[in-house]
Design a protein around this motif. Structure first.
Motif, PDB file in Angstrom:
ATOM      1  N   UNK A  26      39.461  15.671  39.475  1.00 21.81           N
ATOM      2  CA  UNK A  26      40.449  16.104  38.478  1.00 21.81           C
ATOM      3  C   UNK A  26      39.802  16.946  37.377  1.00 21.81           C
ATOM      4  N   UNK A  27      38.618  16.554  36.956  1.00 24.84           N
ATOM      5  CA  UNK A  27      37.909  17.307  35.912  1.00 24.84           C
ATOM      6  C   UNK A  27      37.552  18.711  36.389  1.00 24.84           C
ATOM      7  N   UNK A  28      37.049  18.805  37.608  1.00 22.41           N
ATOM      8  CA  UNK A  28      36.682  20.112  38.172  1.00 22.41           C
ATOM      9  C   UNK A  28      37.924  20.988  38.314  1.00 22.41           C
ATOM     10  N   UNK A  29      39.016  20.412  38.812  1.00 27.00           N
ATOM     11  CA  UNK A  29      40.249  21.191  38.981  1.00 27.00           C
ATOM     12  C   UNK A  29      40.807  21.658  37.635  1.00 27.00           C
ATOM     13  N   UNK A  30      40.807  20.784  36.650  1.00 24.20           N
ATOM     14  CA  UNK A  30      41.312  21.160  35.328  1.00 24.20           C
ATOM     15  C   UNK A  30      40.444  22.248  34.711  1.00 24.20           C
ATOM     16  N   UNK A  31      39.135  22.082  34.805  1.00 24.36           N
ATOM     17  CA  UNK A  31      38.218  23.096  34.280  1.00 24.36           C
ATOM     18  C   UNK A  31      38.384  24.435  34.972  1.00 24.36           C
ATOM     19  N   UNK A  32      38.571  24.387  36.281  1.00 17.85           N
ATOM     20  CA  UNK A  32      38.785  25.618  37.050  1.00 17.85           C
ATOM     21  C   UNK A  32      40.092  26.287  36.642  1.00 17.85           C
ATOM     22  N   UNK A  33      41.133  25.486  36.433  1.00 21.75           N
ATOM     23  CA  UNK A  33      42.425  26.044  36.017  1.00 21.75           C
ATOM     24  C   UNK A  33      42.321  26.701  34.644  1.00 21.75           C
ATOM     25  N   UNK A  34      41.626  26.048  33.727  1.00 21.34           N
ATOM     26  CA  UNK A  34      41.449  26.617  32.383  1.00 21.34           C
ATOM     27  C   UNK A  34      40.640  27.912  32.460  1.00 21.34           C
ATOM     28  N   UNK A  35      39.535  27.873  33.199  1.00 18.53           N
ATOM     29  CA  UNK A  35      38.687  29.067  33.331  1.00 18.53           C
ATOM     30  C   UNK A  35      39.427  30.217  34.008  1.00 18.53           C
ATOM     31  N   UNK A  36      40.151  29.909  35.087  1.00 16.81           N
ATOM     32  CA  UNK A  36      40.901  30.951  35.794  1.00 16.81           C
ATOM     33  C   UNK A  36      42.021  31.518  34.921  1.00 16.81           C
ATOM     34  N   UNK A  37      42.650  30.679  34.126  1.00 19.72           N
ATOM     35  CA  UNK A  37      43.706  31.164  33.228  1.00 19.72           C
ATOM     36  C   UNK A  37      43.123  32.135  32.214  1.00 19.72           C
ATOM     37  N   UNK A  38      42.002  31.752  31.607  1.00 19.01           N
ATOM     38  CA  UNK A  38      41.359  32.621  30.610  1.00 19.01           C
ATOM     39  C   UNK A  38      40.887  33.931  31.248  1.00 19.01           C
ATOM     40  N   UNK A  39      40.234  33.835  32.406  1.00 19.23           N
ATOM     41  CA  UNK A  39      39.788  35.051  33.097  1.00 19.23           C
ATOM     42  C   UNK A  39      40.969  35.945  33.465  1.00 19.23           C
ATOM     43  N   UNK A  40      42.051  35.337  33.915  1.00 20.12           N
ATOM     44  CA  UNK A  40      43.228  36.114  34.316  1.00 20.12           C
ATOM     45  C   UNK A  40      43.800  36.908  33.157  1.00 20.12           C
ATOM     46  N   UNK A  41      43.769  36.335  31.988  1.00 19.67           N
ATOM     47  CA  UNK A  41      44.326  36.995  30.813  1.00 19.67           C
ATOM     48  C   UNK A  41      43.363  38.027  30.235  1.00 19.67           C
ATOM     49  N   UNK A  42      42.072  37.694  30.200  1.00 18.25           N
ATOM     50  CA  UNK A  42      41.114  38.569  29.524  1.00 18.25           C
ATOM     51  C   UNK A  42      40.279  39.456  30.454  1.00 18.25           C
ATOM     52  N   UNK A  43      40.020  39.007  31.688  1.00 19.01           N
ATOM     53  CA  UNK A  43      39.239  39.792  32.653  1.00 19.01           C
ATOM     54  C   UNK A  43      39.894  39.658  34.032  1.00 19.01           C
ATOM     55  N   UNK A  44      41.102  40.200  34.185  1.00 13.70           N
ATOM     56  CA  UNK A  44      41.861  39.977  35.421  1.00 13.70           C
ATOM     57  C   UNK A  44      41.189  40.493  36.689  1.00 13.70           C
ATOM     58  N   UNK A  45      40.379  41.517  36.602  1.00 11.91           N
ATOM     59  CA  UNK A  45      39.699  42.024  37.801  1.00 11.91           C
ATOM     60  C   UNK A  45      38.738  40.959  38.340  1.00 11.91           C
ATOM     61  N   UNK A  46      37.966  40.335  37.457  1.00 13.69           N
ATOM     62  CA  UNK A  46      37.052  39.270  37.867  1.00 13.69           C
ATOM     63  C   UNK A  46      37.830  38.073  38.417  1.00 13.69           C
ATOM     64  N   UNK A  47      38.942  37.759  37.785  1.00 11.94           N
ATOM     65  CA  UNK A  47      39.778  36.641  38.256  1.00 11.94           C
ATOM     66  C   UNK A  47      40.244  36.875  39.684  1.00 11.94           C
ATOM     67  N   UNK A  48      40.681  38.076  39.996  1.00 11.67           N
ATOM     68  CA  UNK A  48      41.171  38.372  41.348  1.00 11.67           C
ATOM     69  C   UNK A  48      40.033  38.336  42.364  1.00 11.67           C
TER      70      UNK A  48
END
Length: 185
Positions: free
Chosen positions: A144-166
């Protein structure tokens, strides 16, 4: 296709992938980003940036994150999270895509948004089920911790660095495909 349209699609795909790990984390992130005009939303989705939406999604995020730390409840949540992820993945994609015909927007949202979120959520549910069976649920809080951390990181990357997120989304989907193919044998 304009750079703004491409950028909006990348944001949507990244947030949809994040939905696959936690349904409400990316919706909450999207709400905050829209509120502070970090990313524009389609006119019909402007309400997502309202104070009411931020509070509601913030509470839902906290409840969801907490619930995944309860071993028997996390598996129960996975049964409803798969269809919710498909809906939320589609919604984040529709809300962020700009400059496309509505038919193209919805087709892209259902396929890329809902499909990405569902693929990742399904693999997350399988990981948690395996953790429950092999460790009696003891390792589930770590998952659960890994999934939550991944979701937070992916959300931030998607908003601020969407190319890296994709790029990360593509790698995740490739990994899921490889594991699925190996398990199928």
């Amino acid at each position: 296709m304009t750079p703004e349209t491409i950028f909006s699609i990348l944001i949507g795909i990244g947030l949809a992938a994040s939905v696959g790990f936690r349904v409400f984390v990316p919706l909450f992130a999207l709400s905050i980003a829209a509120h502070y005009n970090v990313i524009p939303l389609n006119e019909s989705w402007a309400w997502v940036g309202s104070n009411t939406a931020i509070i509601t999604l913030g509470i839902a995020t906290i409840v969801e994150i907490g619930a995944y730390f309860i071993p028997w409840l996390d598996n129960l949540l996975d049964t409803i999270a798969v269809p919710l992820a498909a809906i939320a993945g589609t919604a984040v994609m529709v809300s962020t895509v700009a400059g496309l015909d509505p038919v193209m927007t919805w087709a892209l949202a259902i396929i890329a948004g809902g499909g990405t979120a569902t693929a990742i959520q399904t693999s997350s549910a399988a990981t948690r089920a395996t953790s429950t069976v092999t460790t009696g649920g003891i390792a589930n809080p770590l998952v659960a911790t890994v999934e939550t951390g991944t979701s937070i990181a992916m959300s931030a990357l998607s908003i601020f660095v969407p190319i890296l997120a994709v790029i990360i989304v593509a790698l995740l989907l490739w990994f899921i495909f490889k594991v699925y193919k190996k398990l199928k044998k």
